[in-house]
Design a protein around this motif. Structure first.
Motif, PDB file in Angstrom:
ATOM      1  N   ARG A 240       7.189   8.657  32.008  1.00  0.00           N
ATOM      2  CA  ARG A 240       6.370   9.761  32.528  1.00  0.00           C
ATOM      3  C   ARG A 240       7.019  11.103  32.231  1.00  0.00           C
ATOM      4  O   ARG A 240       6.348  12.130  32.184  1.00  0.00           O
ATOM      5  N   SER A 241       8.347  11.102  31.994  1.00  0.00           N
ATOM      6  CA  SER A 241       8.998  12.364  31.639  1.00  0.00           C
ATOM      7  C   SER A 241       8.492  12.875  30.296  1.00  0.00           C
ATOM      8  O   SER A 241       8.468  14.070  30.044  1.00  0.00           O
ATOM      9  N   MET A 242       8.070  11.942  29.409  1.00  0.00           N
ATOM     10  CA  MET A 242       7.506  12.368  28.124  1.00  0.00           C
ATOM     11  C   MET A 242       6.200  13.115  28.356  1.00  0.00           C
ATOM     12  O   MET A 242       5.947  14.165  27.762  1.00  0.00           O
ATOM     13  N   THR A 243       5.359  12.571  29.237  1.00  0.00           N
ATOM     14  CA  THR A 243       4.099  13.221  29.538  1.00  0.00           C
ATOM     15  C   THR A 243       4.334  14.594  30.157  1.00  0.00           C
ATOM     16  O   THR A 243       3.659  15.572  29.831  1.00  0.00           O
ATOM     17  N   ALA A 244       5.285  14.656  31.034  1.00  0.00           N
ATOM     18  CA  ALA A 244       5.588  15.934  31.678  1.00  0.00           C
ATOM     19  C   ALA A 244       6.106  16.945  30.660  1.00  0.00           C
ATOM     20  O   ALA A 244       5.708  18.127  30.665  1.00  0.00           O
ATOM     21  N   ALA A 245       6.990  16.504  29.772  1.00  0.00           N
ATOM     22  CA  ALA A 245       7.519  17.405  28.752  1.00  0.00           C
ATOM     23  C   ALA A 245       6.411  17.893  27.826  1.00  0.00           C
ATOM     24  O   ALA A 245       6.367  19.080  27.458  1.00  0.00           O
ATOM     25  N   TRP A 246       5.537  16.979  27.485  1.00  0.00           N
ATOM     26  CA  TRP A 246       4.414  17.373  26.630  1.00  0.00           C
ATOM     27  C   TRP A 246       3.517  18.397  27.334  1.00  0.00           C
ATOM     28  O   TRP A 246       3.123  19.399  26.771  1.00  0.00           O
ATOM     29  N   ARG A 247       3.188  18.125  28.620  1.00  0.00           N
ATOM     30  CA  ARG A 247       2.327  19.044  29.365  1.00  0.00           C
ATOM     31  C   ARG A 247       2.959  20.428  29.478  1.00  0.00           C
ATOM     32  O   ARG A 247       2.275  21.449  29.390  1.00  0.00           O
ATOM     33  N   LEU A 248       4.238  20.441  29.667  1.00  0.00           N
ATOM     34  CA  LEU A 248       4.928  21.720  29.782  1.00  0.00           C
ATOM     35  C   LEU A 248       4.839  22.494  28.470  1.00  0.00           C
ATOM     36  O   LEU A 248       4.589  23.705  28.461  1.00  0.00           O
ATOM     37  N   SER A 249       5.052  21.804  27.353  1.00  0.00           N
ATOM     38  CA  SER A 249       4.961  22.475  26.048  1.00  0.00           C
ATOM     39  C   SER A 249       3.555  23.006  25.802  1.00  0.00           C
ATOM     40  O   SER A 249       3.375  24.133  25.322  1.00  0.00           O
ATOM     41  N   VAL A 250       2.555  22.210  26.123  1.00  0.00           N
ATOM     42  CA  VAL A 250       1.173  22.646  25.926  1.00  0.00           C
ATOM     43  C   VAL A 250       0.858  23.833  26.834  1.00  0.00           C
ATOM     44  O   VAL A 250       0.162  24.777  26.431  1.00  0.00           O
ATOM     45  N   SER A 251       1.385  23.802  28.057  1.00  0.00           N
ATOM     46  CA  SER A 251       1.156  24.909  28.989  1.00  0.00           C
ATOM     47  C   SER A 251       1.744  26.206  28.452  1.00  0.00           C
ATOM     48  O   SER A 251       1.111  27.271  28.495  1.00  0.00           O
ATOM     49  N   GLN A 252       2.946  26.111  27.921  1.00  0.00           N
ATOM     50  CA  GLN A 252       3.574  27.301  27.353  1.00  0.00           C
ATOM     51  C   GLN A 252       2.830  27.777  26.102  1.00  0.00           C
ATOM     52  O   GLN A 252       2.678  28.971  25.873  1.00  0.00           O
ATOM     53  N   LEU A 253       2.375  26.820  25.304  1.00  0.00           N
ATOM     54  CA  LEU A 253       1.601  27.183  24.111  1.00  0.00           C
ATOM     55  C   LEU A 253       0.321  27.913  24.503  1.00  0.00           C
ATOM     56  O   LEU A 253      -0.072  28.900  23.867  1.00  0.00           O
ATOM     57  N   GLU A 254      -0.306  27.443  25.588  1.00  0.00           N
ATOM     58  CA  GLU A 254      -1.562  28.062  26.016  1.00  0.00           C
ATOM     59  C   GLU A 254      -1.330  29.494  26.486  1.00  0.00           C
ATOM     60  O   GLU A 254      -2.172  30.379  26.266  1.00  0.00           O
ATOM     61  N   GLN A 255      -0.197  29.729  27.106  1.00  0.00           N
ATOM     62  CA  GLN A 255       0.113  31.078  27.568  1.00  0.00           C
ATOM     63  C   GLN A 255       0.336  32.014  26.389  1.00  0.00           C
ATOM     64  O   GLN A 255      -0.046  33.184  26.421  1.00  0.00           O
ATOM     65  N   PRO A 298      -8.756  33.309   8.863  1.00  0.00           N
ATOM     66  CA  PRO A 298      -7.601  32.660   8.218  1.00  0.00           C
ATOM     67  C   PRO A 298      -6.250  33.072   8.782  1.00  0.00           C
ATOM     68  O   PRO A 298      -5.362  32.237   8.966  1.00  0.00           O
ATOM     69  N   LEU A 299      -6.073  34.363   9.082  1.00  0.00           N
ATOM     70  CA  LEU A 299      -4.775  34.813   9.582  1.00  0.00           C
ATOM     71  C   LEU A 299      -4.497  34.245  10.967  1.00  0.00           C
ATOM     72  O   LEU A 299      -3.378  33.811  11.270  1.00  0.00           O
ATOM     73  N   LEU A 300      -5.526  34.254  11.815  1.00  0.00           N
ATOM     74  CA  LEU A 300      -5.371  33.689  13.151  1.00  0.00           C
ATOM     75  C   LEU A 300      -5.112  32.195  13.079  1.00  0.00           C
ATOM     76  O   LEU A 300      -4.278  31.652  13.821  1.00  0.00           O
ATOM     77  N   ARG A 301      -5.796  31.534  12.169  1.00  0.00           N
ATOM     78  CA  ARG A 301      -5.619  30.085  11.999  1.00  0.00           C
ATOM     79  C   ARG A 301      -4.197  29.760  11.541  1.00  0.00           C
ATOM     80  O   ARG A 301      -3.551  28.848  12.058  1.00  0.00           O
ATOM     81  N   SER A 302      -3.706  30.510  10.581  1.00  0.00           N
ATOM     82  CA  SER A 302      -2.347  30.283  10.082  1.00  0.00           C
ATOM     83  C   SER A 302      -1.310  30.516  11.174  1.00  0.00           C
ATOM     84  O   SER A 302      -0.324  29.771  11.294  1.00  0.00           O
ATOM     85  N   LYS A 303      -1.543  31.551  11.988  1.00  0.00           N
ATOM     86  CA  LYS A 303      -0.613  31.827  13.084  1.00  0.00           C
ATOM     87  C   LYS A 303      -0.606  30.668  14.077  1.00  0.00           C
ATOM     88  O   LYS A 303       0.463  30.233  14.535  1.00  0.00           O
ATOM     89  N   ALA A 304      -1.790  30.157  14.401  1.00  0.00           N
ATOM     90  CA  ALA A 304      -1.876  29.047  15.362  1.00  0.00           C
ATOM     91  C   ALA A 304      -1.127  27.823  14.842  1.00  0.00           C
ATOM     92  O   ALA A 304      -0.411  27.146  15.600  1.00  0.00           O
ATOM     93  N   ILE A 305      -1.269  27.537  13.570  1.00  0.00           N
ATOM     94  CA  ILE A 305      -0.583  26.372  12.995  1.00  0.00           C
ATOM     95  C   ILE A 305       0.936  26.564  13.057  1.00  0.00           C
ATOM     96  O   ILE A 305       1.684  25.643  13.393  1.00  0.00           O
ATOM     97  N   ARG A 306       1.382  27.780  12.770  1.00  0.00           N
ATOM     98  CA  ARG A 306       2.828  28.042  12.817  1.00  0.00           C
ATOM     99  C   ARG A 306       3.371  27.893  14.241  1.00  0.00           C
ATOM    100  O   ARG A 306       4.442  27.331  14.455  1.00  0.00           O
ATOM    101  N   VAL A 307       2.611  28.406  15.221  1.00  0.00           N
ATOM    102  CA  VAL A 307       3.065  28.325  16.609  1.00  0.00           C
ATOM    103  C   VAL A 307       3.123  26.881  17.074  1.00  0.00           C
ATOM    104  O   VAL A 307       4.083  26.465  17.745  1.00  0.00           O
ATOM    105  N   ILE A 308       2.110  26.088  16.714  1.00  0.00           N
ATOM    106  CA  ILE A 308       2.116  24.662  17.068  1.00  0.00           C
ATOM    107  C   ILE A 308       3.353  23.989  16.499  1.00  0.00           C
ATOM    108  O   ILE A 308       3.992  23.159  17.153  1.00  0.00           O
ATOM    109  N   GLY A 309       3.698  24.351  15.267  1.00  0.00           N
ATOM    110  CA  GLY A 309       4.888  23.785  14.646  1.00  0.00           C
ATOM    111  C   GLY A 309       6.166  24.196  15.350  1.00  0.00           C
ATOM    112  O   GLY A 309       7.074  23.380  15.537  1.00  0.00           O
TER     113      GLY A 309
END
Length: 828
Positions: A240-255, A298-309
């Motif tokens: 469950r710590s994996m799920t929590a770590a993932w949720r935290l990363s997604v939460s920060q990404l959303e911010q 395209p620029l926004l899309r490229s930025k989103a891909i970089r941030v996800i990475g």
């Protein structure tokens, strides 16, 4: 580095940590298998780092190997394509020459034999279906490494468990991933909370490196997300710590960038393989305001891909322009959405795939794009789409698989689409009919002639009823049904059908259309099969000449038309002209396609037959042997082209005096023919006639007579006596009777056969001349010397004009020995 290094091998992970004992154990275990190398499997739960260990093994021990090849094995049906991609690197024929399945088989055979090298390493990544993958794993002098979550590998190969990091490895990794300044105590606390799972540590390290978050703050945030994971009834075997770590990363990404989260969720409904970033260029209807805006810019899309990475939620490969989301992350993303949201994102992915615009699947230049997308068809559940454009894309994917030789995968896709679309839309839907048509094409290519006939017949009736007789789909299916009829041995029915098909094509499309050229070619094949060689030759010449002048005819199609002309010229008795045409056509095939391309091999086989007919026995035999060896290696012993090559080789061996070997090969081939064609197919009886001929040549005229009588009765019933195949057997049967001393019956049969042959093929056709020469022998033995002399004299004059006085047939006729005639089955 190895001479052959697969382009699918992931780059080396600069943050790879520890695992020293595991790597040494693995290397020692593989290296210790001196006599019989056993595959090794890295086994463990998702996120534990099995793939990263395999990547590190490949890079660390690269110098031990001449070949290192990476295979994504999560979809078993796509593994043959990954194996086949190795073929050109091993100096084997490429996929486009012989098809996926045969090429993969050739690769496995080469690896088992250790050719060109016995120092090879194959890595099957995420092979979670042992029952499907095991047969595709080579057992030979090289090494095989498997990564899998499936414990069933333990009963198949040597397994090496991969567990979570040790405490020391976790700390070492975090120092690399975050900062060397990270306090030891903080690193240990963080690792303990995350269960030392490498993927969770990667997420945590990326988030701290990206957001500058302290360990204390990260642990506080992790604690806030942890209760949510206890309430989720997710069927996942992850901490469950994996799920929590993932949720935290997604939460920060959303911010930081809310649009990027929707893009990430979109990626969860692709497959776990690399996703070409170009699929996001065209947008998708129904994506929703936020995601659509991102896709449109395209620029926004490229930025989103970089941030996800940067947040380690996806791996980026700038060189190949792909991103890849771990299957564990995908599973968590999907599980975090309700059914309605899952359905929305899945539909967006379908539209993105369809909008990727890979182009015409008939065009080889578009195949690389299709190859990038094919692995996402099953995971994205394209079979469940009701979107017309997505279904069009799905059918194009089937067509690509068919044209590129991935026939089994094409059959699977077509079957999946057909079943689901029929349930969703009913049998009258145009996409259902199209899926049925594609399925028939693949079945026929796989040699399932009965299945193809039933599929095409049902599809054609439905298409005519729903779409109309002249709809392009109805016309497409009608051509396939003509080939099905030929495969059934219904030559007369095929001819009647194809005459109507050609007129329908002309009416609907007009004469200049390429499909009219194909329909004309097909009808010419039918005329040749009913022994109307003059008409068939005229039509094949028309098609070949038109093909030579057009720019929209592929090289494969042009060589097919050329080879068909070669065959009918030879069947007309113009052997030297057929040899010249075949030599030129074969040179074209070797230069423009490949010496082992399936059309080039067919052309070589027909060239060999023409050489044999012209009396150049040694050349014909050498070429026949070469074609048979290549066909057997590439297609297997029961493929229709291999059977035809085997019969040609048996005939060639007989002409060069290797009677016993010829007899054995002909008998072996005869046994296999009914397994491909129906027992009553004329090809079976024609080939049986060849075996009968060899019985007599070996001195067993009684067995020859019995078998020839059976063949003739069957051919008379199927084709009538006035057919080339029937008349060939009748000539040989007359020789059997002569050898047995039944001269009266031999003369009666010879007289009747000569009249029929003259009527069907003409006074000077080589078969007519041979029949006349044999009859002169019978007449002489019955005491009709004058009649025999007159018949022989006229026959020899014709031989001199048609084949030349020194042709072997002319020599045998002049010496008053009986001529033998054999049969070569043409392609359907």
């Amino acid at each position: 580095m190895p001479k052959i290094w697969g382009d699918k091998i992931p780059p080396r992970n600069k943050n790879f940590t520890g695992r020293e004992a595991l790597l040494e154990q693995l290397h020692a275990g593989i290296a210790s298998d001196v006599t019989a190398v056993v595959p090794h499997a890295l086994h463990g739960m998702g996120g534990v780092g099995k793939t990263q260990v395999a990547v590190e093994y490949a890079w660390r021990y690269a110098s031990d190997y001449d070949v290192v090849w990476w295979i994504a094995a999560d979809q078993a049906l796509l593994v043959p394509a990954a194996l086949a991609a190795l073929a050109p690197r091993l100096d084997l024929p490429p996929v486009k020459a012989v098809g996926i399945e045969d090429t993969a088989a050739a690769v496995l055979d080469a690896l088992r034999r250790g050719e060109p090298s016995d120092r090879w390493l194959l890595i099957f990544d995420n092979a979670d279906q042992p029952e499907d993958i095991n047969r595709l794993i080579p057992r030979g002098p090289g090494h095989v490494l498997i990564t899998s979550r499936n414990q069933e590998w333990r009963s198949v190969v040597d397994t090496v468990p991969v567990d979570v990091f040790t405490k020391g490895e976790s700390v070492q990794f975090l120092h690399k991933r975050v900062s060397n300044s990270l306090q030891e105590a903080d690193a240990q606390r963080l690792a303990d909370e995350l269960g030392h799972l490498p993927l969770a540590l990667e997420q945590a390290g990326a988030l701290q490196a990206e957001a500058g978050m302290s360990v204390e703050e990260y642990l506080q945030q992790l604690a806030r997300h942890m209760p949510d994971t206890l309430q989720d009834p997710k069927p996942l075997d992850y901490p469950r710590s994996m799920t929590a770590a993932w949720r935290l990363s997604v939460s920060q990404l959303e911010q930081q960038m809310a649009e990027a989260v929707d893009l990430l969720r979109c990626c969860a409904f692709f497959g776990p393989d690399p996703i070409p970033v170009d699929v996001f260029r065209w947008g998708a209807d129904g994506a929703g305001p936020g995601l659509q805006e991102l896709l449109d810019k395209p620029l926004l899309r490229s930025k989103a891909i970089r941030v996800i990475g940067r947040y380690a939620l996806a791996g980026l490969d700038p060189e190949n322009r792909t991103l890849q989301v771990h299957r564990l992350i995908q599973a968590l993303l999907r599980a975090d959405l309700d059914d309605e949201e899952q359905d929305r994102f899945r539909k967006v992915v379908h539209r993105l795939l369809a909008s990727a615009r890979p182009g015409d699947p008939e065009n080889e230049a578009n195949w690389p794009r299709y190859s990038e997308l094919v692995r996402h068809i099953v995971p994205s559940e394209v079979a469940f789409t009701r979107d017309p454009e997505v279904r069009d894309f799905a059918l194009n994917m089937v067509r690509y698989l068919y044209r590129s030789g991935q026939h089994q995968q094409g059959l699977t896709f077509a079957g999946d689409f057909l079943r689901q679309w029929t349930l969703d839309s009913g049998p009258d839907d145009r996409h259902v009919i199209a899926a049925q048509a594609q399925m028939g094409s693949v079945q026929r290519e796989l040699g399932d002639y009965p299945g193809a006939y039933e599929t095409d017949r049902a599809a054609w009736e439905r298409a005519k009823q729903v779409l109309g007789d002249e709809h392009e789909m109805s016309l497409f299916i009608s051509q396939g049904l003509g080939a099905d009829l030929r495969a059934r041995g219904d030559f007369a029915e095929a001819t009647r059908h194809e005459e109507q098909v050609l007129q329908a094509h002309i009416s609907a499309l007009g004469r200049p259309h390429l499909e009219v050229l194909n329909a004309t070619n097909n009808l010419a094949l039918d005329y040749a099969l009913i022994s109307n060689y003059t008409r068939a030759r005229s039509m094949h010449e028309e098609v070949y000449n038109a093909s030579s002048k057009r720019t929209d005819v592929s090289k494969v199609s042009h060589l097919i038309f050329w080879g068909n002309l070669v065959r009918v010229v030879r069947l007309c008795g113009d052997y030297e002209e057929a040899c010249d045409l075949a030599e030129e056509a074969h040179a074209f095939g070797v230069k423009e396609l490949d010496i082992e391309h399936w059309v080039t091999l067919r052309t070589a086989k027909d060239w060999s037959i023409a050489l044999r007919r012209s009396g150049r026995y040694d050349e014909a035999s050498a070429l026949a042997q070469d074609v048979l060896e290549r066909s057997t290696r590439l297609y297997g012993p029961t493929h229709p082209d291999t059977l035809a090559a085997a019969m040609n080789n048996a005939n060639a061996m007989r002409t060069t005096g290797r009677i016993n070997a010829a007899f054995d090969l002909a008998a072996q081939t005869m046994e296999r023919y009914p397994g491909v064609y129906r027992p009553e197919h004329p090809y079976n009886h024609g080939c049986a006639g060849n075996l009968a001929l060899m019985h007599r040549v070996r001195g067993d005229a009684a067995s020859a007579r019995k078998l020839n009588e059976q063949c003739l009765e069957a051919l008379d019933d199927r084709l009538t006596r006035d057919h080339h195949y029937s008349l060939t057997v009748a000539i040989n049967l007359a020789s059997d009777l002569t050898a047995l001393g039944e001269l009266t019956r031999a003369q009666q049969l010879g007289d009747d056969t000569l009249q029929r042959t003259r009527q069907l093929l003409g006074e000077t056709h080589p078969l007519t001349l041979g029949c006349a020469a044999n009859l002169s022998v019978i007449l002489r033995r019955t005491g009709s010397e004058d009649e025999a002399d007159a018949l022989l004299a006229g026959t020899l004059v014709h031989y001199g004009r048609v084949l030349g006085p020194n042709h072997p047939d002319a020599v045998v006729a002049r010496e008053q020995r009986q001529l033998d005639f054999d049969f070569d089955p043409p392609p359907i």
